[in-house]
Design a protein around this motif. Structure first.
Motif, PDB file in Angstrom:
ATOM      1  N   ASP A 168       0.833  -1.207   0.000  1.00 26.87           N
ATOM      2  CA  ASP A 168       0.000   0.000   0.000  1.00 26.87           C
ATOM      3  C   ASP A 168       0.865   1.254   0.000  1.00 26.87           C
ATOM      4  O   ASP A 168       0.563   2.230  -0.692  1.00 26.87           O
ATOM      5  CB  ASP A 168      -0.926   0.005   1.217  1.00 26.87           C
ATOM      6  CG  ASP A 168      -2.060  -0.998   1.077  1.00 26.87           C
ATOM      7  OD1 ASP A 168      -2.323  -1.418  -0.068  1.00 26.87           O
ATOM      8  OD2 ASP A 168      -2.663  -1.357   2.099  1.00 26.87           O
ATOM      9  N   ARG A 169       1.937   1.224   0.790  1.00 29.99           N
ATOM     10  CA  ARG A 169       2.830   2.383   0.834  1.00 29.99           C
ATOM     11  C   ARG A 169       3.443   2.646  -0.536  1.00 29.99           C
ATOM     12  O   ARG A 169       3.555   3.801  -0.978  1.00 29.99           O
ATOM     13  CB  ARG A 169       3.937   2.155   1.871  1.00 29.99           C
ATOM     14  CG  ARG A 169       3.467   2.179   3.315  1.00 29.99           C
ATOM     15  CD  ARG A 169       4.655   2.263   4.259  1.00 29.99           C
ATOM     16  NE  ARG A 169       4.246   2.128   5.647  1.00 29.99           N
ATOM     17  CZ  ARG A 169       4.324   1.004   6.351  1.00 29.99           C
ATOM     18  NH1 ARG A 169       4.827  -0.105   5.785  1.00 29.99           N
ATOM     19  NH2 ARG A 169       3.930   0.964   7.609  1.00 29.99           N
TER      20      ARG A 169
ATOM     21  N   ARG B  20       3.795   5.862  -5.344  1.00 33.07           N
ATOM     22  CA  ARG B  20       3.739   5.924  -6.800  1.00 33.07           C
ATOM     23  C   ARG B  20       2.664   6.899  -7.269  1.00 33.07           C
ATOM     24  O   ARG B  20       2.867   7.694  -8.191  1.00 33.07           O
ATOM     25  CB  ARG B  20       3.474   4.529  -7.373  1.00 33.07           C
ATOM     26  CG  ARG B  20       3.488   4.494  -8.906  1.00 33.07           C
ATOM     27  CD  ARG B  20       3.562   3.069  -9.443  1.00 33.07           C
ATOM     28  NE  ARG B  20       2.436   2.267  -9.002  1.00 33.07           N
ATOM     29  CZ  ARG B  20       2.544   1.251  -8.120  1.00 33.07           C
ATOM     30  NH1 ARG B  20       3.720   0.945  -7.594  1.00 33.07           N
ATOM     31  NH2 ARG B  20       1.474   0.556  -7.774  1.00 33.07           N
ATOM     32  N   ARG B  21       1.505   6.858  -6.594  1.00 27.05           N
ATOM     33  CA  ARG B  21       0.419   7.772  -6.960  1.00 27.05           C
ATOM     34  C   ARG B  21       0.798   9.221  -6.657  1.00 27.05           C
ATOM     35  O   ARG B  21       0.491  10.134  -7.440  1.00 27.05           O
ATOM     36  CB  ARG B  21      -0.859   7.395  -6.190  1.00 27.05           C
ATOM     37  CG  ARG B  21      -2.061   8.258  -6.527  1.00 27.05           C
ATOM     38  CD  ARG B  21      -2.365   8.260  -8.002  1.00 27.05           C
ATOM     39  NE  ARG B  21      -3.479   9.113  -8.330  1.00 27.05           N
ATOM     40  CZ  ARG B  21      -3.652   9.681  -9.513  1.00 27.05           C
ATOM     41  NH1 ARG B  21      -2.750   9.494 -10.480  1.00 27.05           N
ATOM     42  NH2 ARG B  21      -4.697  10.444  -9.741  1.00 27.05           N
TER      43      ARG B  21
ATOM     44  N   GLU C  93       2.986  10.422  -9.402  1.00 30.71           N
ATOM     45  CA  GLU C  93       2.204  10.703 -10.606  1.00 30.71           C
ATOM     46  C   GLU C  93       1.494  12.046 -10.502  1.00 30.71           C
ATOM     47  O   GLU C  93       1.477  12.830 -11.454  1.00 30.71           O
ATOM     48  CB  GLU C  93       1.182   9.587 -10.840  1.00 30.71           C
ATOM     49  CG  GLU C  93       1.803   8.244 -11.221  1.00 30.71           C
ATOM     50  CD  GLU C  93       0.761   7.130 -11.267  1.00 30.71           C
ATOM     51  OE1 GLU C  93      -0.407   7.409 -10.905  1.00 30.71           O
ATOM     52  OE2 GLU C  93       1.109   6.017 -11.659  1.00 30.71           O
ATOM     53  N   ILE C  94       0.897  12.302  -9.340  1.00 31.91           N
ATOM     54  CA  ILE C  94       0.172  13.557  -9.139  1.00 31.91           C
ATOM     55  C   ILE C  94       1.124  14.744  -9.221  1.00 31.91           C
ATOM     56  O   ILE C  94       0.804  15.780  -9.817  1.00 31.91           O
ATOM     57  CB  ILE C  94      -0.569  13.539  -7.791  1.00 31.91           C
ATOM     58  CG1 ILE C  94      -1.715  12.515  -7.838  1.00 31.91           C
ATOM     59  CG2 ILE C  94      -1.113  14.911  -7.452  1.00 31.91           C
ATOM     60  CD1 ILE C  94      -2.408  12.320  -6.517  1.00 31.91           C
ATOM     61  N   LYS C  95       2.316  14.608  -8.625  1.00 32.48           N
ATOM     62  CA  LYS C  95       3.290  15.694  -8.681  1.00 32.48           C
ATOM     63  C   LYS C  95       3.700  15.992 -10.118  1.00 32.48           C
ATOM     64  O   LYS C  95       3.857  17.154 -10.498  1.00 32.48           O
ATOM     65  CB  LYS C  95       4.515  15.343  -7.829  1.00 32.48           C
ATOM     66  CG  LYS C  95       4.262  15.394  -6.333  1.00 32.48           C
ATOM     67  CD  LYS C  95       5.514  15.050  -5.559  1.00 32.48           C
ATOM     68  CE  LYS C  95       5.245  15.115  -4.046  1.00 32.48           C
ATOM     69  NZ  LYS C  95       6.454  14.754  -3.262  1.00 32.48           N
ATOM     70  N   ARG C  96       3.864  14.931 -10.923  1.00 30.26           N
ATOM     71  CA  ARG C  96       4.205  15.146 -12.330  1.00 30.26           C
ATOM     72  C   ARG C  96       3.069  15.851 -13.068  1.00 30.26           C
ATOM     73  O   ARG C  96       3.298  16.745 -13.884  1.00 30.26           O
ATOM     74  CB  ARG C  96       4.538  13.810 -13.001  1.00 30.26           C
ATOM     75  CG  ARG C  96       5.899  13.248 -12.621  1.00 30.26           C
ATOM     76  CD  ARG C  96       6.314  12.134 -13.549  1.00 30.26           C
ATOM     77  NE  ARG C  96       5.400  10.985 -13.461  1.00 30.26           N
ATOM     78  CZ  ARG C  96       5.585   9.964 -12.640  1.00 30.26           C
ATOM     79  NH1 ARG C  96       6.635   9.937 -11.822  1.00 30.26           N
ATOM     80  NH2 ARG C  96       4.732   8.948 -12.619  1.00 30.26           N
ATOM     81  N   GLU C  97       1.834  15.439 -12.768  1.00 28.35           N
ATOM     82  CA  GLU C  97       0.683  16.079 -13.403  1.00 28.35           C
ATOM     83  C   GLU C  97       0.581  17.552 -13.008  1.00 28.35           C
ATOM     84  O   GLU C  97       0.287  18.414 -13.843  1.00 28.35           O
ATOM     85  CB  GLU C  97      -0.604  15.349 -13.009  1.00 28.35           C
ATOM     86  CG  GLU C  97      -0.707  13.945 -13.592  1.00 28.35           C
ATOM     87  CD  GLU C  97      -1.897  13.173 -13.031  1.00 28.35           C
ATOM     88  OE1 GLU C  97      -2.652  13.771 -12.231  1.00 28.35           O
ATOM     89  OE2 GLU C  97      -2.056  11.994 -13.390  1.00 28.35           O
TER      90      GLU C  97
END
Length: 264
Positions: free
Chosen positions: A4-5, A10-11, A14-18
């Protein structure tokens, strides 16, 4: 738990890249707007103060209007025509809340950067709310965190329709305040006039006699600047007013002294 960590990390990546992609896109948009010398007015205020309703009323846009936190996340920008045909860009922003977490400030940086690059801040205050002064103070704190407290600012005291038929409104607490009802479109003409006046203060004074063969420059002055006096002379159109500094160069060949009979 370890799986889960990893998924969460990873999520988050991804959000930071977006977010970075959005930030870069907004930066390009701001550079394009700057190249056209259009002043930018950022609509700010505490959440649910009526920012998006006012934005829609002024621009005939279709921005989401919803009574919940962060209903507006993606900055929406529309062109606005102020009195005397002066053009500006109006940008809606995310609503501020008390004690906005640092992580959320970082996440909404793409939206909040619209505030720091604006020429004028239009703060919307829900004048019918019992805690309106506390909400206003929170907006000021957020502006200070963004290093935007120095920007010119006017205040739209919204929702006067909820105060009764003959409301007593004290505007002395707020800078350049105008009482309005965005929902019922009350006071919007006065608000637009106030925006035009405050924007003009930050432009450079210009007096020019534009030849009749250069009519496009007269039209440009009307759309980008603030005209205080205009009359037709034998040599061309005499214009006295204020313009964004970036446009001054186009009028250099036609600059002149303000005639004695012109009072502005």
């Amino acid at each position: 738990m370890e799986i889960d960590r990893r998924r969460i990390r990873r999520r988050m990546s991804e959000i930071k890249r977006e977010i970075e992609v959005v930030r870069q896109h907004r930066q390009v948009s701001r550079q394009q707007r700057a190249s056209h010398a259009l002043p930018v007015v950022a609509v700010i205020g505490y959440t649910n103060a009526g920012k998006s309703t006012l934005f829609n009323a002024l621009t005939a846009a279709n921005v989401l209007v919803e009574d919940k936190l962060f209903a507006t996340l993606d900055p929406t920008t529309r062109q606005l025509t102020l009195p005397n045909n002066q053009e500006a860009l109006l940008t809606d922003t995310v609503g501020f809340i008390q004690k906005l977490p640092t992580d959320l400030v970082a996440a909404f940086r793409a939206t909040l950067e619209e505030v720091t690059d604006a020429d004028l801040l239009l703060e919307v205050v829900d004048i019918s709310h019992p805690n309106m002064h506390e909400q206003h103070e929170e907006v000021l704190r957020t502006l200070k965190d963004l290093h935007a407290e120095h920007l010119p600012r006017i205040t739209a005291l919204n929702k006067i329709d909820l105060l009764g038929k003959t409301p007593q409104i004290d505007t002395s607490f707020f800078p350049d305040a105008v009482a309005i009802s965005a929902l019922h479109r009350q006071g919007l003409d006065t608000l637009c006039e106030k925006m035009s006046q405050v924007l003009a203060v930050n432009m450079v004074p210009i007096c020019a006699t534009v030849p009749y063969s250069k009519g496009e420059l007269v039209d440009l002055f009307h759309r980008r600047g603030h005209i205080e006096h205009e009359q037709h002379e034998e040599e061309g159109t005499l214009i006295v007013g204020r313009l964004p500094y970036s446009l001054r160069g186009q009028y250099l060949p036609y600059l002149c002294a303000v005639p004695a009979h012109v009072h502005v």
